[in-house]
Design an enzyme around this catalytic site. Structure first.
Site, PDB file in Angstrom:
ATOM      1  NE  ARG A   1      69.185  29.352 -41.403  1.00  0.00           N
ATOM      2  CZ  ARG A   1      69.400  29.006 -40.150  1.00  0.00           C
ATOM      3  NH1 ARG A   1      70.612  29.059 -39.639  1.00  0.00           N
ATOM      4  NH2 ARG A   1      68.407  28.604 -39.382  1.00  0.00           N
TER       5      ARG A   1
ATOM      6  CD  GLU B   1      79.160  28.610 -34.671  1.00  0.00           C
ATOM      7  OE1 GLU B   1      78.282  28.511 -33.786  1.00  0.00           O
ATOM      8  OE2 GLU B   1      79.326  29.648 -35.335  1.00  0.00           O
TER       9      GLU B   1
HETATM   10  C1  LIG Z   1      70.960  33.687 -31.973  1.00  0.00           C
HETATM   11  C2  LIG Z   1      71.294  32.259 -32.322  1.00  0.00           C
HETATM   12  C3  LIG Z   1      70.278  31.314 -32.458  1.00  0.00           C
HETATM   13  C4  LIG Z   1      70.576  30.015 -32.810  1.00  0.00           C
HETATM   14  N1  LIG Z   1      69.575  29.115 -32.908  1.00  0.00           N
HETATM   15  C5  LIG Z   1      69.857  27.823 -33.178  1.00  0.00           C
HETATM   16  C6  LIG Z   1      68.821  26.846 -33.231  1.00  0.00           C
HETATM   17  O1  LIG Z   1      67.660  27.153 -33.056  1.00  0.00           O
HETATM   18  N2  LIG Z   1      69.182  25.570 -33.483  1.00  0.00           N
HETATM   19  C7  LIG Z   1      70.481  25.182 -33.684  1.00  0.00           C
HETATM   20  O2  LIG Z   1      70.758  23.999 -33.886  1.00  0.00           O
HETATM   21  N3  LIG Z   1      71.471  26.097 -33.637  1.00  0.00           N
HETATM   22  C8  LIG Z   1      71.194  27.394 -33.385  1.00  0.00           C
HETATM   23  N4  LIG Z   1      72.217  28.306 -33.330  1.00  0.00           N
HETATM   24  C9  LIG Z   1      73.602  27.872 -33.504  1.00  0.00           C
HETATM   25  C10 LIG Z   1      74.100  27.203 -32.228  1.00  0.00           C
HETATM   26  O3  LIG Z   1      73.570  27.887 -31.108  1.00  0.00           O
HETATM   27  C11 LIG Z   1      75.626  27.261 -32.139  1.00  0.00           C
HETATM   28  O4  LIG Z   1      76.197  26.754 -33.312  1.00  0.00           O
HETATM   29  C12 LIG Z   1      76.084  26.442 -30.939  1.00  0.00           C
HETATM   30  O5  LIG Z   1      75.575  27.017 -29.748  1.00  0.00           O
HETATM   31  C13 LIG Z   1      77.585  26.391 -30.847  1.00  0.00           C
HETATM   32  O6  LIG Z   1      77.911  25.733 -29.663  1.00  0.00           O
HETATM   33  P1  LIG Z   1      79.413  25.564 -29.232  1.00  0.00           P
HETATM   34  O7  LIG Z   1      79.362  24.934 -27.885  1.00  0.00           O
HETATM   35  O8  LIG Z   1      80.205  24.927 -30.298  1.00  0.00           O
HETATM   36  O9  LIG Z   1      79.957  27.053 -29.115  1.00  0.00           O
HETATM   37  P2  LIG Z   1      79.392  28.255 -28.249  1.00  0.00           P
HETATM   38  O10 LIG Z   1      78.009  27.983 -27.746  1.00  0.00           O
HETATM   39  O11 LIG Z   1      79.630  29.464 -29.070  1.00  0.00           O
HETATM   40  O12 LIG Z   1      80.322  28.234 -26.971  1.00  0.00           O
HETATM   41  C14 LIG Z   1      81.697  28.527 -27.077  1.00  0.00           C
HETATM   42  C15 LIG Z   1      82.096  29.247 -25.816  1.00  0.00           C
HETATM   43  O13 LIG Z   1      83.512  29.293 -25.756  1.00  0.00           O
HETATM   44  C16 LIG Z   1      83.871  30.611 -25.337  1.00  0.00           C
HETATM   45  N5  LIG Z   1      85.251  30.903 -25.749  1.00  0.00           N
HETATM   46  C17 LIG Z   1      85.714  31.283 -26.963  1.00  0.00           C
HETATM   47  N6  LIG Z   1      87.047  31.469 -26.911  1.00  0.00           N
HETATM   48  C18 LIG Z   1      87.432  31.214 -25.649  1.00  0.00           C
HETATM   49  C19 LIG Z   1      88.687  31.247 -24.967  1.00  0.00           C
HETATM   50  N7  LIG Z   1      89.823  31.599 -25.580  1.00  0.00           N
HETATM   51  N8  LIG Z   1      88.719  30.906 -23.649  1.00  0.00           N
HETATM   52  C20 LIG Z   1      87.588  30.543 -22.990  1.00  0.00           C
HETATM   53  N9  LIG Z   1      86.363  30.506 -23.589  1.00  0.00           N
HETATM   54  C21 LIG Z   1      86.302  30.834 -24.894  1.00  0.00           C
HETATM   55  C22 LIG Z   1      82.846  31.501 -25.994  1.00  0.00           C
HETATM   56  O14 LIG Z   1      82.797  32.773 -25.379  1.00  0.00           O
HETATM   57  C23 LIG Z   1      81.584  30.677 -25.766  1.00  0.00           C
HETATM   58  O15 LIG Z   1      81.017  30.928 -24.509  1.00  0.00           O
HETATM   59  C24 LIG Z   1      71.930  29.635 -33.016  1.00  0.00           C
HETATM   60  C25 LIG Z   1      72.951  30.579 -32.881  1.00  0.00           C
HETATM   61  C26 LIG Z   1      72.649  31.862 -32.545  1.00  0.00           C
HETATM   62  C27 LIG Z   1      73.779  32.853 -32.394  1.00  0.00           C
END
Ligand SMILES: Cc1cc2nc3c(=O)[nH]c(=O)nc-3n(C[C@H](O)[C@H](O)[C@H](O)COP(=O)(O)OP(=O)(O)OC[C@H]3O[C@@H](n4cnc5c(N)ncnc54)[C@H](O)[C@@H]3O)c2cc1C
Length: 353
Positions: A173, A316
C-alpha cells in the site's frame, strides 16, 4: 437491538463480542469520553477520569467522573487518522487535502494523554494511506473494490499525463500510495482502468451488484470505447495503446511486466470494451505506530523501558506490530489476538487497593 444472523463486515465480530459480554454481565458504557489516565505517584495506573454523557466532538460535554481500576486499565483507543492537526505533526504531508477512510472519532486525545503519563510512543509517523480510494466519494467508499479488485489484478493503473503505468499495481500500500501522491503532486491525475473481461472475471463474480452501485454513485465510469475514456481524462492515446500492448505481451508470455507485477492467475488480454475506470486518490487509513507494548500487552514506560504497572494496550493504539506497512486484513487479527492477551493478563493482576 435486533442483531442480524450474519454479515460480512467487522461488525459481525463486534456483535458476537457484545452478546458474549452481555452473557458474562460485563457492562458496556457508551458516550463515555476518557479524558485522563490516572497514574499515581507510586507509578501505577489506578483509574480514569471520564466524561459521562459526552457528545462528540464537544470536549466540554458530559459529567466528569473518576473510575477506579482495581486491577488494570487496557487502552484500545484506535488510530488518529481523522485528526489532521495531530497526523501532520507526525507526517506533514498528510494535510487536510487528504480525506480519511476513518470515522470522525479517530482522533488523538488518548495518544497525547498516554504520552503525558509516560507511555512510550513509537513509529507514530508510519501512517498508511489506502492507494485505491476515489476522490469522487467520501471516506472508504466503494470505488476501491474496482481499483483493487478488478484494475489492480486484471487491468492497469495509469498516469493520465503520460498514458503509462507508474507502479506495480499489486505492490504494498505504501509503494502504491506514494506513487499516486508523487504524480498528483505534479498535477497528474491517476486512474485505475479495466475492460469488460477483467470486470467480469473479478468483481462481477466476487461482489455481485457492486459494479452497478459504483456506476450509480458515479465513482466508476463506463466508456464505450478506449478513445472516449482517453478523451475524458486527456490521456495520450498512442501511449495508452502501447501500454496496453505491453501488458498483453506479458500476459501472452506469462512473464512479469516492467513493473515487476506477475500476471494474475486467469487474467486475459486487455481489449474488450466497454471500458471502466476510477480516479485514484490516497486516503489516510491506518496508524501503524502507537504505544510500545511487551508480549503481555503491558505498556512500556518511556523513561525506564519497563512496563507501566496497571496499564495495558491493544489494537491500533499500539505500535510496532505491523512494521512500516501493514498487510490488508491483518489489523483485526492484531486487535483480536493482542486484545485477548492484554485482557487475560490484566485479569490476572492482583487487586492493588
Ligand atoms: C474503512 C476501514 C476498513 C478496514 N478494513 C479492514 C479489514 O478488512 N481487515 C482488517 O484487518 N482491518 C481493517 N481495517 C482496520 C481495522 O478496522 C482497525 O485497525 C481496527 O478496527 C482497530 O480497532 P481498535 O479496536 O484498535 O480501534 P477502533 O476500532 O478505532 O476503536 C477505538 C474506539 O475508541 C474510541 N476512542 C478514541 N479516543 C477515545 C476517548 N478519549 N474516549 C473514549 N473513546 C475513545 C474511538 O472513537 C473508537 O470508537 C479497516 C479500517 C477502516 C477504517
Amino acid at each position: 437491538m435486533q442483531i442480524p444472523a450474519i454479515n460480512g463486515s467487522g461488525s459481525e465480530i463486534v456483535h458476537k463480542q457484545l452478546a458474549y459480554a452481555k452473557k458474562l454481565g460485563i457492562p458496556v458504557r457508551l458516550r463515555v469520553y476518557v479524558e485522563r489516565i490516572i497514574r499515581d505517584e507510586d507509578g501505577r495506573v489506578k483509574g480514569l477520569q471520564v466524561r459521562e454523557g459526552y457528545r462528540f466532538p464537544n470536549a466540554q460535554s458530559g459529567k466528569v467522573k473518576s473510575i477506579k481500576a482495581k486491577k488494570a486499565v487496557i487502552l484500545c483507543h484506535g488510530g488518529f487518522g481523522a485528526d489532521v492537526n495531530y497526523r501532520m505533526k507526525h507526517d506533514p504531508k498528510l494535510t487536510d487535502k487528504f480525506d480519511t477512510t476513518n470515522q470522525p472519532g479517530a482522533t488523538s486525545e488518548l495518544w497525547r494523554e498516554a504520552s503525558r503519563i509516560g507511555g512510550n510512543l513509537i513509529q507514530a509517523d508510519w501512517i498508511q494511506c489506502g492507494p485505491w480510494n476515489s476522490p469522487e466519494e467520501k471516506g472508504m467508499g466503494v470505488a476501491l473494490y474496482f481499483a483493487q479488485g478488478a484494475a489492480a489484478t486484471q487491468g492497469i493503473w495509469i498516469d493520465c499525463a503520460t498514458g503509462k503505468r507508474f507502479v506495480n499495481e499489486l505492490a504494498n500500500r505504501k509503494i502504491r500510495a506514494d506513487a499516486v501522491i508523487t504524480n498528483n503532486n505534479k498535477g497528474h491525475t491517476c486512474i485505475a482502468l479495466a475492460d469488460q473481461t477483467a470486470v467480469d472475471l473479478t468483481i462481477q463474480k466476487s461482489r455481485p451488484g457492486i459494479l452497478d452501485k459504483q456506476l450509480e454513485r458515479k465513482v466508476v465510469h463506463k466508456f464505450a470505447t478506449l478513445e472516449d475514456l482517453a478523451k475524458q481524462y486527456n490521456v495520450p492515446m498512442d501511449a495508452l495503446q502501447a501500454t496496453i500492448a505491453d501488458y498483453n505481451k506479458h500476459q501472452a508470455e506469462g512473464t512479469p511486466d516492467e513493473m515487476g507485477r506477475k500476471i494474475y492467475k486467469g487474467a486475459q488480454a486487455i481489449g474488450t470494451g466497454p471500458w471502466y475506470c476510477s480516479i485514484l486518490s490516497p486516503k489516510v487509513h491506518h496508524c501503524m505506530g502507537g504505544l510500545e507494548t511487551n508480549s503481555k500487552g503491558q505498556v512500556i514506560d518511556v523513561s525506564s523501558d519497563k512496563p507501566i504497572p496497571g496499564l495495558y494496550a491493544a489494537g491500533e493504539s499500539t505500535g510496532g506490530v505491523h512494521g512500516a506497512v501493514r498487510l490488508g486484513s491483518c489489523a483485526v487479527l492484531d486487535c483480536l489476538a493482542n486484545g485477548r492477551i492484554a485482557g487475560r493478563k490484566a485479569a490476572q493482576e492482583q487487586n492493588w487497593s
